[in-house]
Design a protein around this motif. Structure first.
Motif, PDB file in Angstrom:
ATOM      1  N   GLY B  59       0.832  -1.201   0.000  1.00  0.00           N
ATOM      2  CA  GLY B  59       0.000   0.000   0.000  1.00  0.00           C
ATOM      3  C   GLY B  59       0.864   1.246   0.000  1.00  0.00           C
ATOM      4  O   GLY B  59       1.983   1.246   0.511  1.00  0.00           O
ATOM      5  N   LEU B  96      -7.773   5.863   1.863  1.00  0.00           N
ATOM      6  CA  LEU B  96      -7.512   4.439   1.628  1.00  0.00           C
ATOM      7  C   LEU B  96      -7.931   4.046   0.211  1.00  0.00           C
ATOM      8  O   LEU B  96      -7.218   3.296  -0.465  1.00  0.00           O
ATOM      9  CB  LEU B  96      -8.276   3.604   2.655  1.00  0.00           C
ATOM     10  N   THR B 101      -2.412   3.377   2.149  1.00  0.00           N
ATOM     11  CA  THR B 101      -2.815   2.579   3.307  1.00  0.00           C
ATOM     12  C   THR B 101      -2.244   3.119   4.619  1.00  0.00           C
ATOM     13  O   THR B 101      -2.712   2.755   5.687  1.00  0.00           O
ATOM     14  CB  THR B 101      -2.392   1.116   3.124  1.00  0.00           C
ATOM     15  N   ASP B 403      -0.807  -4.671   4.082  1.00  0.00           N
ATOM     16  CA  ASP B 403      -1.387  -3.445   3.519  1.00  0.00           C
ATOM     17  C   ASP B 403      -1.027  -3.473   2.044  1.00  0.00           C
ATOM     18  O   ASP B 403       0.149  -3.295   1.689  1.00  0.00           O
ATOM     19  CB  ASP B 403      -0.752  -2.210   4.155  1.00  0.00           C
ATOM     20  N   LYS B 426      -6.226  -3.667   3.710  1.00  0.00           N
ATOM     21  CA  LYS B 426      -5.596  -3.045   4.886  1.00  0.00           C
ATOM     22  C   LYS B 426      -5.626  -4.045   6.024  1.00  0.00           C
ATOM     23  O   LYS B 426      -6.699  -4.600   6.338  1.00  0.00           O
ATOM     24  CB  LYS B 426      -6.360  -1.765   5.272  1.00  0.00           C
TER      25      LYS B 426
END
Lengths: 436, 436
Positions: B59, B96, B101, B403, B426
């Protein structure tokens, strides 16, 4: 220069070629003055030169040298050609001893007469293949007078010109003979012009068309410099045929983050290099620690290693033990030398460099932590590519001219290591050996 | 958040990790929210997620986000904590969905009260391991008020401060709770402060000592920005402990070739990095094509790839379909939005960004021609190293938090390719799937 041919084998050496260091032997023919293949039947009888582990590099190539050893190439007497020719030869020999085996004698902004008188002397002299001439001229670098007043640096403003009649202005100024004939089927591939490279300011009126004619019809390298051009104007000049930036950072706009100027061209994004495809320009970098801060020098090198060409912008004070003081210069002006700095008197304008090209290479190694072979590329293979002579100069490949330097490390100031020139070979002949 | 544990196997995907693209499967434990090893006995029963050749990346991590989706984190009501907490949570969820993330909620120069009220809300919330909180806060980034008036940018000048009593000024301003306790044997390795990073101007009186205390005793990242510091002053700040430059180029001195300023630190020569050894700082780069010209962005990236951290400097206008016009902003001021540009009204001062972090990644790919994995490193592994959380964030290695983002290419303007977010995971939970 027909001489008896013999083969030399360099052994126990580190070849520095095209950015790589290799532990290999190298063979040259002293008669032809060229590098030969190890499969040549004559190599068995070669004279062996043991270099005791030292570096063997192509000879250095300097594209911006205004003078050296007490003499400026632009200091052209109107009435004494012989004296000028003799000074040029003596200086070329001095340059050779600094490890520079080929160079572009650089004439700065001067009267037309100066260029016309100097040109027969400073024109390419490699066809003679005479090592006694010293460092070989690959042709004249004309730095001016088609430069911008705004970014004149130490150039005399009264002598700056605009190419109002485009190529005719250029031919008229430097002289038709200096540019040679336009490229044709008959003369393709020959170096026929006395001029190899012109530094010019691309935003002057008519200059883009002039660049197109100079590069496409005359094969002359156009380098952008002494110019306030914007990034976009510079990009247009590269599209027109310019392939170099003269002394990056110096005498051009600062690289501001939303107005990057000519400096920005070395970082040109891919999105600016297409339709039709162009390449980021080569750039000269005066790596003397005076003209450009080490961090800026390291940045330029890191951004565009393949385009980085170290230059000295050397002057009469280069390789010459000149004490600090005030000295006469061209056009009735005076310069002040303070340590490694040379200023136009009464100003903070730098008037060229005083360090040698090999010192600049040592600086780059110290600043970047790169290998010697990688740094040497900036004064061998890269300038050769820029000048389109990469098969004969700046390389150790078979068929190239045996223009070579033997380098070793010496202890410099503050425990730093400095490269030093131990031997210089030109056209296969040893011309210089350092005295211990 | 104890949930039933199950294993997910991502297959038929290109893993983008640490600058490399690999065709491998990835396994995660949805219960612990962590990446697991393929030798884990439970992988045989894994739920298989076929990504059809798409990119699976850690992420994104954004270190400078002032707001998004219509809300600015510095817009702190004095009397309505609940409303602020609710806006923060809603915004974090919106962030998000943009593929980010983890982030550092960034508070700009404001009254002390603003920081003190906001801090309990914006402080690190990863210990809860709750994917429903949206993008995880890794701690607050305080951009001000210890900044220079000379380089204030869009920060309100009346609120700028100097740390006259050094660390006491800092503690007094942000509040002792915001900084947490000094690092000790008992709390080593824990993220105990609400503040993760402070942007400050190192040449303010007492700042070098303050940097030393903040970094060594509190473990807080000090980033240099909104500062007229010279190269040498910047180097002293790095020696004191600063390890980052906030939005390189913006709100600092221009990089002049003999006065390179803070920008020059990314190119610092080896000779400036010894005794004792230090490293070139990380740097934030707003790669939106508005704050920095593409060529300058490409240069900075090429000079110091390992230090390059893309940021958006995003505002309420980020990820929010705001029409062009004039809008209320913090401290009773107004901003004007024109396309992707956001100005402080009546000035040409940029007031932050409007593009998403993934758009910046696509820009970098387009400008440099680098691979997606290499560009993604600037928003994953590199910011994680800067924040010293490289084992848990910005990586796909075993033990790291799961993530993740699934990315694919879409056709952008002018036939350019743009990365788009297809899925976001997440703490091992799928939180977002793009609607076709």
């Amino acid at each position: 220069m027909a001489t008896e041919s013999s083969i030399v084998r360099f052994t126990n050496c580190v070849l520095a070629c095209c950015g790589q260091a290799k532990r290999e032997d190298l063979f040259i023919d002293t008669g032809t003055g060229k590098i030969i293949d190890e499969s040549d039947p004559r190599v068995d009888k070669a004279l062996v030169v043991n270099l005791n582990g030292r570096i063997l590099s192509p000879g250095l190539l300097e594209v911006q040298l205004n003078g050296a050893k007490g003499f400026d190439f632009s200091d052209v007497p109107v009435d004494n050609m012989e004296s000028y020719a003799s000074s040029f030869r003596r200086t070329s020999q001095g340059i050779l001893e600094m490890g520079v085996t080929s160079f572009l004698p650089t004439l700065v902004t001067s009267e037309a007469q100066t260029f016309k008188i100097a040109m027969p002397i400073v024109r390419p002299n490699g066809a003679q293949r005479d090592h006694e001439l010293g460092a070989e001229s690959l042709g004249c670098h004309c730095e001016g007078p088609f430069l911008s007043r705004e970014r004149k640096g130490a150039h005399p403003p009264d002598l700056l010109l605009e190419p109002v009649k485009r190529i005719e202005s250029i031919l008229g100024f430097y002289g038709v003979d200096s540019l040679g004939a336009p490229i044709s089927k008959e003369n393709a591939g020959q170096q026929i012009s006395a001029i190899r490279k012109i530094t010019l300011s691309s935003e002057l009126p008519g200059m883009l068309e002039t660049i197109r004619t100079l590069t496409r019809e005359y094969g002359i390298v156009c380098s952008l410099g002494h110019s306030p051009a914007t990034y976009e104007e510079g990009l247009a000049a590269v599209r027109a045929g310019a392939n170099m930036l003269t002394h990056l950072y110096n005498a051009m706009e600062p690289c501001l983050h939303r107005s990057p100027g000519l400096v920005g061209l070395i970082g040109a994004p891919e999105t600016d290099l297409s339709t039709p495809p162009i390449e980021r320009p080569f750039f000269g970098l005066i790596a003397d620690g005076v003209h450009v801060a080490p961090s800026c020098a390291r940045m330029a090198w890191a951004v565009h290693k393949n385009g980085c060409i170290l230059t000295t912008d050397g002057t009469a004070a280069t390789g010459f033990d000149l004490p600090d003081g005030t000295f006469e210069w061209t056009h009735g002006r005076t310069v002040v030398k303070k340590g490694e700095k040379l200023f136009l008197e009464g100003t903070d304008t730098l008037a060229g460099g005083t360090t040698t090209l090999l010192q600049c290479v040592s600086n780059l190694i110290r600043w970047t932590g790169c290998e010697a072979a990688e740094a040497l590329q900036t004064v061998t293979a890269t300038p050769a590519r820029m000048l389109r002579c990469e098969d004969t100069k700046g390389t150790l490949k078979v068929g190239a001219d045996a223009d070579l330097v033997v380098l070793s490390w010496s202890e410099g100031e503050k425990n730093s290591r400095e490269l030093q020139v131990d031997e210089v070979w030109k056209f296969g002949k040893r011309c210089f050996t350092r005295k211990e």
